[in-house]
Design a protein around this motif. Structure first.
Motif, PDB file in Angstrom:
ATOM      1  N   PHE A 237      -6.721   6.501  -4.150  1.00 32.12           N
ATOM      2  CA  PHE A 237      -5.945   6.431  -5.386  1.00 32.12           C
ATOM      3  C   PHE A 237      -6.596   6.711  -6.836  1.00 32.12           C
ATOM      4  O   PHE A 237      -7.291   5.019  -6.825  1.00 32.12           O
TER       5      PHE A 237
ATOM      6  N   LYS B  13      -0.463  13.364   1.593  1.00 31.46           N
ATOM      7  CA  LYS B  13       0.465  12.902   2.105  1.00 31.46           C
ATOM      8  C   LYS B  13       1.557  13.882   0.927  1.00 31.46           C
ATOM      9  O   LYS B  13       1.297  14.614   0.336  1.00 31.46           O
TER      10      LYS B  13
ATOM     11  N   HIS C 100       5.490  11.244   1.168  1.00 30.53           N
ATOM     12  CA  HIS C 100       4.859  10.136   0.188  1.00 30.53           C
ATOM     13  C   HIS C 100       5.872   9.062  -0.252  1.00 30.53           C
ATOM     14  O   HIS C 100       5.603   7.907  -0.474  1.00 30.53           O
TER      15      HIS C 100
ATOM     16  N   GLY D 113      -2.369  -1.536  -1.413  1.00 32.34           N
ATOM     17  CA  GLY D 113      -2.641  -2.178  -2.243  1.00 32.34           C
ATOM     18  C   GLY D 113      -3.010  -3.528  -2.038  1.00 32.34           C
ATOM     19  O   GLY D 113      -1.660  -4.834  -2.517  1.00 32.34           O
TER      20      GLY D 113
ATOM     21  N   GLN E 227      -4.269  -4.091  -6.016  1.00 32.03           N
ATOM     22  CA  GLN E 227      -4.829  -3.337  -6.336  1.00 32.03           C
ATOM     23  C   GLN E 227      -5.918  -3.810  -7.393  1.00 32.03           C
ATOM     24  O   GLN E 227      -5.679  -3.785  -8.673  1.00 32.03           O
TER      25      GLN E 227
ATOM     26  N   LEU F 191      -6.961 -11.650  -6.283  1.00 31.10           N
ATOM     27  CA  LEU F 191      -8.769 -12.018  -5.766  1.00 31.10           C
ATOM     28  C   LEU F 191      -8.250 -13.599  -6.351  1.00 31.10           C
ATOM     29  O   LEU F 191      -9.737 -14.092  -6.294  1.00 31.10           O
TER      30      LEU F 191
ATOM     31  N   PRO G  33      -8.424  -0.271   1.409  1.00 25.30           N
ATOM     32  CA  PRO G  33      -8.732  -0.855   0.739  1.00 25.30           C
ATOM     33  C   PRO G  33      -9.945   0.926  -0.415  1.00 25.30           C
ATOM     34  O   PRO G  33     -10.081   1.459   0.436  1.00 25.30           O
ATOM     35  N   LYS G  34      -9.379   0.931  -1.577  1.00 23.81           N
ATOM     36  CA  LYS G  34      -9.977   1.734  -2.175  1.00 23.81           C
ATOM     37  C   LYS G  34     -10.906   0.777  -3.370  1.00 23.81           C
ATOM     38  O   LYS G  34     -10.837  -0.054  -3.749  1.00 23.81           O
TER      39      LYS G  34
ATOM     40  N   GLU H 225     -18.961  -4.608   1.003  1.00 24.12           N
ATOM     41  CA  GLU H 225     -17.571  -5.893   1.412  1.00 24.12           C
ATOM     42  C   GLU H 225     -16.718  -5.621   2.701  1.00 24.12           C
ATOM     43  O   GLU H 225     -16.773  -6.478   2.944  1.00 24.12           O
TER      44      GLU H 225
END
Ligand code: NDP
Length: 285
Positions: free
Chosen positions: A20, A73, A105, A182, A186, A192, A225-226, A235
């Motif tokens: 995304f 999607k 979607h 997400g 995000q 984080l 994850p992106k 990681e």
């Protein structure tokens, strides 16, 4: 790689790579780096406008097709009769002759009509599994009750501040796999930087991102994850050599705020902004 088995018997990696907001011209390099890092599952969407870049990476990587798990999607259609055309266009952009998972979607528009068209694609073996995304529990159960083929997956927002434990119970009860989008909040919303998560991460010599992904994996939730940063890709992939204990799982469960910091799919705003054919001007896509 740890897999989950979907309700039609096919295997899906529990950890994949999301694309995304990666522009089409950057998607090839990002996906190639992700494949290099070991990812085999890639999550894109027609609305991301980067299926071509993803497809170029798949072609260049030369990994046997059966080792990959590719998800795309269907965006909200002006008419459900357009579904197969939209699917064919996605396949063409990806340069593939089948996808592993094809999702509706958004829970808006004629999702029942679209699903009947998708069932034909599934019957032809051009999508190995079908699923939905952003369906809240009531909508999902209504959908299951009024369709022939049960969705294999519901891809929904899930992270430490919006944990979706009740939604997961409903999904498990109905044999639908939960997939989190997400997962890292995000990269914003303070996930984080959360002190509880930092403490747990420090105790394992891991990063908060790794702890969050591990926490979802231990809940049997698929994560995607992106990142466009190869160090962070590696990681995020390196989450199978440690385990969160019960106390740590319990302490993360206290971070749940129970509401989405982004968007409520029940709201009028979501229906109006997300429930229309391809339109990048909403700012939400
Ligand atoms: P994520 O929660 O995966 O967060 C991605 C962000 O976190 C990026 O800004 C990235 O920055 C940053 N990041 C990644 N890894 C780290 C790390 N280890 N340390 C610090 N920061 C990091 O958000 P997404 O919204 O991208 O969700 C994941 C995927 O889910 C999407 O890519 C998409 O495939 C899917 N999705 C589906 C939706 C749906 O409606 N079905 C909605 C939204 C997403 P950087 O790239 O600079 O590393």
């Amino acid at each position: 790689m740890q897999n989950v088995t979907l309700n039609n018997g096919i295997e899906m990696p529990i950890l994949g790579f999301g694309v995304f907001k990666i522009p089409n011209e950057e998607a090839e390099a990002a996906v190639l780096a992700a494949l290099e890092a070991g990812y085999r599952s890639i999550d894109t969407a027609a609305i991301y406008h980067n299926e071509e870049g993803v497809g170029r990476a798949i072609a260049k990587a030369g990994i046997p097709r059966e080792e990959l798990f590719i998800t795309t999607k269907l965006w909200v259609q002006p008419d459900a009769a357009n579904t197969q055309r939209a699917f064919d266009a996605s396949l063409k952009r990806l340069g593939l002759d089948y996808v592993d998972l094809y999702l509706i979607h958004q829970p808006f528009g004629d999702v029942f009509g679209e699903w009947r068209e998708m069932e034909k694609v599934y019957g032809e073996g051009r999508a190995r599994a079908l699923g939905v995304s952003n369906f809240y529990s009531g909508r999902l159960v209504d959908f299951i009750l009024h369709t022939d083929l049960r969705p294999a997956v519901n891809q929904i927002e899930a992270h430490p501040f919006f944990q979706r434990v009740k939604s997961q119970r409903v999904l498990e009860h109905r044999d639908v796999q939960m997939e989190s989008w997400g997962s890292l909040g995000q990269g914003k919303m303070g996930v984080l930087e959360n002190p509880t998560l930092i403490g747990i991460a420090d105790s394992h010599g891991k990063s908060v991102a790794q702890v969050v992904l591990r926490w979802l994996i231990q809940r049997d939730v698929v994560v995607i994850p992106k990142s466009v940063n190869p160090t962070r890709m590696a990681e995020n992939f390196n989450v199978f050599d440690f385990e969160l204990n019960e106390d740590q799982m319990r302490s993360i469960s206290t971070l749940d705020k129970g509401v989405s910091p982004y968007q409520d799919h029940y709201s009028v705003d979501s229906a109006e902004r997300l429930g229309k054919p391809d339109d990048l001007s909403s700012g939400l896509l």
